[in-house]
Design an enzyme around this catalytic site. Structure first.
Site, PDB file in Angstrom:
ATOM      1  N   ALA A 192       0.740  -1.182  -0.082  1.00  0.00           N
ATOM      2  CA  ALA A 192       0.057   0.180  -0.055  1.00  0.00           C
ATOM      3  C   ALA A 192       0.768   1.087  -0.091  1.00  0.00           C
ATOM      4  CB  ALA A 192      -0.966  -0.014   1.270  1.00  0.00           C
ATOM      5  N   ASP A 193       0.256   2.390  -0.412  1.00  0.00           N
ATOM      6  CA  ASP A 193       0.971   3.504  -0.337  1.00  0.00           C
ATOM      7  C   ASP A 193       0.038   4.769  -0.283  1.00  0.00           C
ATOM      8  OD1 ASP A 193       3.867   5.012  -0.578  1.00  0.00           O
ATOM      9  OD2 ASP A 193       2.755   6.061  -1.996  1.00  0.00           O
TER      10      ASP A 193
END
Length: 209
Positions: free
Chosen positions: A83-84
């Site tokens: 994730a970012d």
């Protein structure tokens, strides 16, 4: 055969907390982020790259690199979640502030404004790659320079995109949100569970299903 244990390609304590909240077991799989060989995935914005394209690209690169690490180390094959999170004001990407001055500058921009929080997630497994980007609107109340400085004297701003954490003291100044609270924290749980289910991960706590 479904299971509910995955690899998490993130060291974020907030993402760990959110996975624990919904009962998804995980093992942290860290990617390099320091010399001598440099980071496995850089987070440099490419020339002309739009925020949504940027956050989706970085997340996919993290998931692909983590899957490669699993193969190279001969680890048991399980889905890997990457994730970012990116904070966007207009078209400007606000990353993690490098120091107090940068944090003060970011929060001065966000105060009294509505901005977007983009969190992209990617699940890589033997079934392929599944990705989605969730967008939430966050409205800050006006903040005085004294209030901004006091917040930046805490440890909260310095490991978070945009220089604030919604789950911390900054909540005092957030007037409205529209979207996913968990997404603003760093992992939109509804979308995450959908992607994990598509990769064969059981996300329900009902063991009869």
């Amino acid at each position: 055969m479904s299971e509910n244990r995955i690899y998490l390609a993130s060291k974020s304590p907030r993402r760990k907390e959110l996975l624990q909240q919904v009962g998804i077991g995980y093992e942290v799989l860290l990617l390099r982020d320091a010399p001598p060989r440099g980071p496995d995935v850089t987070e440099i914005v490419l020339p002309g790259e739009k925020p949504q394209a940027y956050v989706a690209r970085v997340t996919q690169e993290k998931a692909d690199m983590a899957w490669k690490v699993i193969q190279l180390r001969g680890l048991p094959q399980r889905p890997v979640l990457a994730a970012d999170t990116t904070v966007v004001l207009g078209e400007q990407i606000l990353g993690k502030p490098a120091n107090r001055d940068a944090a003060i500058a970011m929060l001065s921009q966000l105060a009294g404004q509505t901005h977007q929080v983009l969190t992209s997630i990617a699940v890589r497994s033997a079934l392929g790659l599944h990705t989605v980007t969730q967008c939430s609107d966050v409205s800050f109340a006006a903040m005085s320079q004294a209030e901004i400085a006091a917040y930046c004297d805490t440890s909260e701003p310095y490991d978070k995109a945009g220089g604030y954490g919604i789950q911390g003291a900054a909540a005092r100044y957030i007037a409205n949100i529209r979207g996913s609270y968990s997404g603003i924290m760093g992992l939109p749980i509804f979308e995450t569970c959908q992607l994990l289910e598509a990769a064969g991960v059981r996300t329900t706590t009902d063991r009869s299903l």
